[in-house]
Scaffold this motif. Structure first.
Motif, PDB file in Angstrom:
ATOM      1  N   MET A 157       0.840  -1.179   0.000  1.00 17.88           N
ATOM      2  CA  MET A 157       0.000   0.000   0.000  1.00 17.88           C
ATOM      3  C   MET A 157       0.885   1.242   0.000  1.00 17.88           C
ATOM      4  O   MET A 157       1.729   1.412   0.865  1.00 17.88           O
ATOM      5  N   THR A 158       0.686   2.120  -0.977  1.00 19.11           N
ATOM      6  CA  THR A 158       1.489   3.324  -1.109  1.00 19.11           C
ATOM      7  C   THR A 158       0.871   4.453  -0.302  1.00 19.11           C
ATOM      8  O   THR A 158      -0.325   4.707  -0.397  1.00 19.11           O
ATOM      9  N   LYS A 159       1.691   5.110   0.468  1.00 19.07           N
ATOM     10  CA  LYS A 159       1.216   6.226   1.274  1.00 19.07           C
ATOM     11  C   LYS A 159       1.130   7.479   0.403  1.00 19.07           C
ATOM     12  O   LYS A 159       2.070   7.818  -0.313  1.00 19.07           O
ATOM     13  N   MET A 160      -0.008   8.160   0.456  1.00 20.14           N
ATOM     14  CA  MET A 160      -0.205   9.381  -0.320  1.00 20.14           C
ATOM     15  C   MET A 160       0.547  10.529   0.367  1.00 20.14           C
ATOM     16  O   MET A 160       0.514  10.644   1.591  1.00 20.14           O
ATOM     17  N   PRO A 161       1.216  11.364  -0.435  1.00 22.60           N
ATOM     18  CA  PRO A 161       1.918  12.496   0.184  1.00 22.60           C
ATOM     19  C   PRO A 161       0.922  13.494   0.769  1.00 22.60           C
ATOM     20  O   PRO A 161      -0.188  13.649   0.266  1.00 22.60           O
ATOM     21  N   THR A 162       1.330  14.134   1.845  1.00 22.56           N
ATOM     22  CA  THR A 162       0.469  15.128   2.468  1.00 22.56           C
ATOM     23  C   THR A 162       0.439  16.393   1.613  1.00 22.56           C
ATOM     24  O   THR A 162       1.290  16.597   0.745  1.00 22.56           O
ATOM     25  N   THR A 163      -0.544  17.226   1.882  1.00 25.18           N
ATOM     26  CA  THR A 163      -0.672  18.485   1.145  1.00 25.18           C
ATOM     27  C   THR A 163       0.569  19.347   1.360  1.00 25.18           C
ATOM     28  O   THR A 163       1.089  19.930   0.410  1.00 25.18           O
ATOM     29  N   ARG A 181      -4.170  20.308  -5.799  1.00 27.40           N
ATOM     30  CA  ARG A 181      -4.940  19.548  -6.787  1.00 27.40           C
ATOM     31  C   ARG A 181      -4.792  20.154  -8.188  1.00 27.40           C
ATOM     32  O   ARG A 181      -4.532  19.452  -9.163  1.00 27.40           O
ATOM     33  N   VAL A 182      -4.931  21.484  -8.285  1.00 25.71           N
ATOM     34  CA  VAL A 182      -4.820  22.171  -9.583  1.00 25.71           C
ATOM     35  C   VAL A 182      -3.398  22.064 -10.126  1.00 25.71           C
ATOM     36  O   VAL A 182      -3.194  21.775 -11.312  1.00 25.71           O
ATOM     37  N   LEU A 183      -2.395  22.305  -9.287  1.00 19.04           N
ATOM     38  CA  LEU A 183      -1.018  22.234  -9.750  1.00 19.04           C
ATOM     39  C   LEU A 183      -0.633  20.812 -10.165  1.00 19.04           C
ATOM     40  O   LEU A 183       0.095  20.632 -11.146  1.00 19.04           O
ATOM     41  N   SER A 184      -1.139  19.815  -9.458  1.00 15.73           N
ATOM     42  CA  SER A 184      -0.873  18.423  -9.837  1.00 15.73           C
ATOM     43  C   SER A 184      -1.516  18.110 -11.185  1.00 15.73           C
ATOM     44  O   SER A 184      -0.917  17.439 -12.027  1.00 15.73           O
ATOM     45  N   TRP A 185      -2.728  18.596 -11.389  1.00 16.85           N
ATOM     46  CA  TRP A 185      -3.411  18.404 -12.670  1.00 16.85           C
ATOM     47  C   TRP A 185      -2.624  19.080 -13.793  1.00 16.85           C
ATOM     48  O   TRP A 185      -2.420  18.486 -14.855  1.00 16.85           O
ATOM     49  N   MET A 186      -2.174  20.329 -13.556  1.00 15.39           N
ATOM     50  CA  MET A 186      -1.394  21.044 -14.558  1.00 15.39           C
ATOM     51  C   MET A 186      -0.090  20.306 -14.865  1.00 15.39           C
ATOM     52  O   MET A 186       0.308  20.201 -16.032  1.00 15.39           O
ATOM     53  N   GLU A 187       0.563  19.788 -13.840  1.00 17.08           N
ATOM     54  CA  GLU A 187       1.807  19.048 -14.024  1.00 17.08           C
ATOM     55  C   GLU A 187       1.563  17.797 -14.875  1.00 17.08           C
ATOM     56  O   GLU A 187       2.329  17.501 -15.801  1.00 17.08           O
ATOM     57  N   LYS A 188       0.489  17.079 -14.578  1.00 15.86           N
ATOM     58  CA  LYS A 188       0.152  15.871 -15.332  1.00 15.86           C
ATOM     59  C   LYS A 188      -0.120  16.210 -16.796  1.00 15.86           C
ATOM     60  O   LYS A 188       0.382  15.539 -17.704  1.00 15.86           O
TER      61      LYS A 188
END
Length: 105
Positions: A1-7, A86-93
């Motif tokens: 199980m991969t731990k999600m990074p914190t905000t 969330r927005v920056l991660s979407w933009m990066e993707k």
């Protein structure tokens, strides 16, 4: 199980990405701005960056100013952190997908 990074960890990752891409003096300035003692300066610089990002159609100013300004402000306003990450991660993707698409041509 991969731990999600914190905000907070994601915010730090975005700051590090910026620090790796800017000149050393700019990187040092950003690190200074992020210190708790630099709150007033951070707020002023963030406001100017956001304003500059809004007027990115003018010469010298650019869209890049908006995310940096929002990152600086989000450091002090917790309710902005999650949507911004969330927005920056979407933009990066999307950026990675676009680069891969261009490279495959």
């Amino acid at each position: 199980m991969t731990k999600m990074p914190t905000t907070k960890a994601e915010l730090n990752r975005f700051f590090e990405m910026i620090n790796q891409r800017v000149p050393k003096r700019v990187s040092q300035f950003i690190r200074w701005l992020r210190k708790p003692s630099s709150f007033a300066a951070r707020l002023a610089v963030a406001a100017l960056l956001i304003l500059g990002g809004i007027f990115s159609f003018l010469p010298v100013l650019g869209f890049w100013m908006l995310p940096l300004g929002l990152l600086l402000i989000a450091q002090d306003i917790p309710f902005l952190q999650k949507p911004l990450v969330r927005v920056l991660s979407w933009m990066e993707k999307k950026w990675v997908q676009t680069r891969l698409k261009w490279q495959s041509r």
